[in-house]
Design a protein around this motif. Sequence first.
Motif, PDB file in Angstrom:
ATOM      1  N   LYS A   1      18.852   2.249  -3.117  1.00  0.00           N
ATOM      2  CA  LYS A   1      19.640   1.137  -3.624  1.00  0.00           C
ATOM      3  C   LYS A   1      19.257  -0.138  -2.871  1.00  0.00           C
ATOM      4  N   ILE A   2      18.993  -1.199  -3.632  1.00  0.00           N
ATOM      5  CA  ILE A   2      18.638  -2.490  -3.035  1.00  0.00           C
ATOM      6  C   ILE A   2      19.887  -3.357  -3.024  1.00  0.00           C
ATOM      7  N   SER A   3      20.178  -3.948  -1.881  1.00  0.00           N
ATOM      8  CA  SER A   3      21.359  -4.807  -1.788  1.00  0.00           C
ATOM      9  C   SER A   3      21.118  -6.099  -2.566  1.00  0.00           C
ATOM     10  N   PRO A   4      22.200  -6.690  -3.105  1.00  0.00           N
ATOM     11  CA  PRO A   4      22.051  -7.953  -3.843  1.00  0.00           C
ATOM     12  C   PRO A   4      21.456  -9.077  -2.984  1.00  0.00           C
ATOM     13  N   PHE A   5      21.774  -9.072  -1.681  1.00  0.00           N
ATOM     14  CA  PHE A   5      21.217 -10.102  -0.797  1.00  0.00           C
ATOM     15  C   PHE A   5      19.697  -9.980  -0.719  1.00  0.00           C
ATOM     16  N   LYS A   6      19.192  -8.759  -0.579  1.00  0.00           N
ATOM     17  CA  LYS A   6      17.742  -8.546  -0.519  1.00  0.00           C
ATOM     18  C   LYS A   6      17.097  -8.882  -1.861  1.00  0.00           C
ATOM     19  N   LEU A   7      17.795  -8.606  -2.961  1.00  0.00           N
ATOM     20  CA  LEU A   7      17.288  -8.969  -4.290  1.00  0.00           C
ATOM     21  C   LEU A   7      17.153 -10.482  -4.404  1.00  0.00           C
ATOM     22  N   GLY A   8      18.186 -11.213  -3.965  1.00  0.00           N
ATOM     23  CA  GLY A   8      18.140 -12.680  -3.994  1.00  0.00           C
ATOM     24  C   GLY A   8      17.023 -13.225  -3.124  1.00  0.00           C
ATOM     25  N   LEU A   9      16.870 -12.649  -1.935  1.00  0.00           N
ATOM     26  CA  LEU A   9      15.801 -13.071  -1.028  1.00  0.00           C
ATOM     27  C   LEU A   9      14.434 -12.810  -1.652  1.00  0.00           C
ATOM     28  N   GLY A  10      14.292 -11.652  -2.298  1.00  0.00           N
ATOM     29  CA  GLY A  10      13.033 -11.331  -2.977  1.00  0.00           C
ATOM     30  C   GLY A  10      12.725 -12.313  -4.092  1.00  0.00           C
ATOM     31  N   LEU A  11      13.750 -12.693  -4.888  1.00  0.00           N
ATOM     32  CA  LEU A  11      13.543 -13.675  -5.959  1.00  0.00           C
ATOM     33  C   LEU A  11      13.091 -15.019  -5.398  1.00  0.00           C
ATOM     34  N   VAL A  12      13.706 -15.443  -4.309  1.00  0.00           N
ATOM     35  CA  VAL A  12      13.332 -16.725  -3.698  1.00  0.00           C
ATOM     36  C   VAL A  12      11.893 -16.679  -3.195  1.00  0.00           C
ATOM     37  N   ILE A  13      11.507 -15.607  -2.530  1.00  0.00           N
ATOM     38  CA  ILE A  13      10.148 -15.497  -1.984  1.00  0.00           C
ATOM     39  C   ILE A  13       9.112 -15.452  -3.097  1.00  0.00           C
ATOM     40  N   VAL A  14       9.356 -14.628  -4.133  1.00  0.00           N
ATOM     41  CA  VAL A  14       8.411 -14.546  -5.253  1.00  0.00           C
ATOM     42  C   VAL A  14       8.304 -15.894  -5.965  1.00  0.00           C
ATOM     43  N   GLY A  15       9.430 -16.574  -6.164  1.00  0.00           N
ATOM     44  CA  GLY A  15       9.414 -17.889  -6.806  1.00  0.00           C
ATOM     45  C   GLY A  15       8.633 -18.912  -6.000  1.00  0.00           C
ATOM     46  N   MET A  16       8.795 -18.889  -4.677  1.00  0.00           N
ATOM     47  CA  MET A  16       8.066 -19.838  -3.826  1.00  0.00           C
ATOM     48  C   MET A  16       6.561 -19.576  -3.866  1.00  0.00           C
ATOM     49  N   ILE A  17       6.171 -18.310  -3.848  1.00  0.00           N
ATOM     50  CA  ILE A  17       4.744 -17.976  -3.924  1.00  0.00           C
ATOM     51  C   ILE A  17       4.181 -18.401  -5.272  1.00  0.00           C
ATOM     52  N   TRP A  18       4.947 -18.171  -6.346  1.00  0.00           N
ATOM     53  CA  TRP A  18       4.519 -18.554  -7.689  1.00  0.00           C
ATOM     54  C   TRP A  18       4.318 -20.068  -7.776  1.00  0.00           C
ATOM     55  N   VAL A  19       5.268 -20.852  -7.257  1.00  0.00           N
ATOM     56  CA  VAL A  19       5.135 -22.315  -7.255  1.00  0.00           C
ATOM     57  C   VAL A  19       3.893 -22.732  -6.477  1.00  0.00           C
ATOM     58  N   SER A  20       3.630 -22.069  -5.360  1.00  0.00           N
ATOM     59  CA  SER A  20       2.446 -22.396  -4.549  1.00  0.00           C
ATOM     60  C   SER A  20       1.157 -22.165  -5.331  1.00  0.00           C
ATOM     61  N   PHE A  21       1.096 -21.050  -6.056  1.00  0.00           N
ATOM     62  CA  PHE A  21      -0.099 -20.776  -6.854  1.00  0.00           C
ATOM     63  C   PHE A  21      -0.266 -21.781  -7.987  1.00  0.00           C
ATOM     64  N   VAL A  22       0.825 -22.154  -8.652  1.00  0.00           N
ATOM     65  CA  VAL A  22       0.744 -23.139  -9.733  1.00  0.00           C
ATOM     66  C   VAL A  22       0.238 -24.463  -9.185  1.00  0.00           C
ATOM     67  N   PHE A  23       0.787 -24.892  -8.049  1.00  0.00           N
ATOM     68  CA  PHE A  23       0.371 -26.167  -7.468  1.00  0.00           C
ATOM     69  C   PHE A  23      -1.065 -26.106  -6.971  1.00  0.00           C
ATOM     70  N   ASP A  24      -1.479 -24.965  -6.447  1.00  0.00           N
ATOM     71  CA  ASP A  24      -2.845 -24.813  -5.942  1.00  0.00           C
ATOM     72  C   ASP A  24      -3.873 -24.850  -7.075  1.00  0.00           C
ATOM     73  N   GLU A  25      -3.494 -24.402  -8.274  1.00  0.00           N
ATOM     74  CA  GLU A  25      -4.414 -24.356  -9.405  1.00  0.00           C
ATOM     75  C   GLU A  25      -4.575 -25.702 -10.109  1.00  0.00           C
ATOM     76  N   THR A  26      -3.841 -26.716  -9.688  1.00  0.00           N
ATOM     77  CA  THR A  26      -3.928 -28.013 -10.354  1.00  0.00           C
ATOM     78  C   THR A  26      -5.282 -28.659 -10.099  1.00  0.00           C
ATOM     79  N   GLU A  27      -5.675 -29.490 -11.035  1.00  0.00           N
ATOM     80  CA  GLU A  27      -6.900 -30.263 -10.848  1.00  0.00           C
ATOM     81  C   GLU A  27      -6.570 -31.468  -9.984  1.00  0.00           C
ATOM     82  N   LYS A  28      -7.326 -31.624  -8.915  1.00  0.00           N
ATOM     83  CA  LYS A  28      -7.100 -32.743  -8.027  1.00  0.00           C
ATOM     84  C   LYS A  28      -8.430 -33.235  -7.482  1.00  0.00           C
ATOM     85  N   LEU A  29      -8.459 -34.496  -7.155  1.00  0.00           N
ATOM     86  CA  LEU A  29      -9.649 -35.107  -6.576  1.00  0.00           C
ATOM     87  C   LEU A  29      -9.401 -35.405  -5.110  1.00  0.00           C
TER      88      LEU A  29
END
Length: 163
Positions: free
Chosen positions: A2-30
């Motif tokens: 059983k996963i606690s709701p707190f750990k689930l929330g923490l996991g969502l935040v971490i995955v979301g932050m990594i996802w945002v980092s990848f999106v920003f890293d893939e942008t075209e920039k000069l």
Amino acid sequence: MKISPFKLGLGLVIVGMIWVSFVFDETEKLHDSILLKQSNSLELKSEFLGIGIGYYKVYMPEFAGEEVFAQILDTKDNVIQEQKIQTKMSVGYFDFNENGTHTIKVTNISKNIIDLQVEFGNTNSQKMLLPGIMILVGAVIMMIIAYMKIKNYNIEQPDENIS
């Protein structure tokens, strides 16, 4: 298991932050680095599509109080944004709403030669909506669970008449 709701929330935040980092890293920039003499300018041009948010980063590695003036120009060379930069590093954001080539123009307004690094590009903010929602949901879950734990927490008080 059983996963606690707190750990689930923490996991969502971490995955979301990594996802945002990848999106920003893939942008075209000069990127460009230059030694800029007094009253000289550096121009970078980038192609933007649709409606979105662009960004620029101006970095002076050997900062000693110099000043530069940055302007963002749209496809018709109209000024969208301008800023006088007096810090070692500055990041700015601007809205664009038309397809075409946008320009950043950085001018040295100090009396010294400046070592300057400029980055200019699109943030791809539209692709960050889903990971942003994921981060928000995770953070709200964590706050609710933390509140529930704190609300039910009792501190024992010692007896006052202990001799």
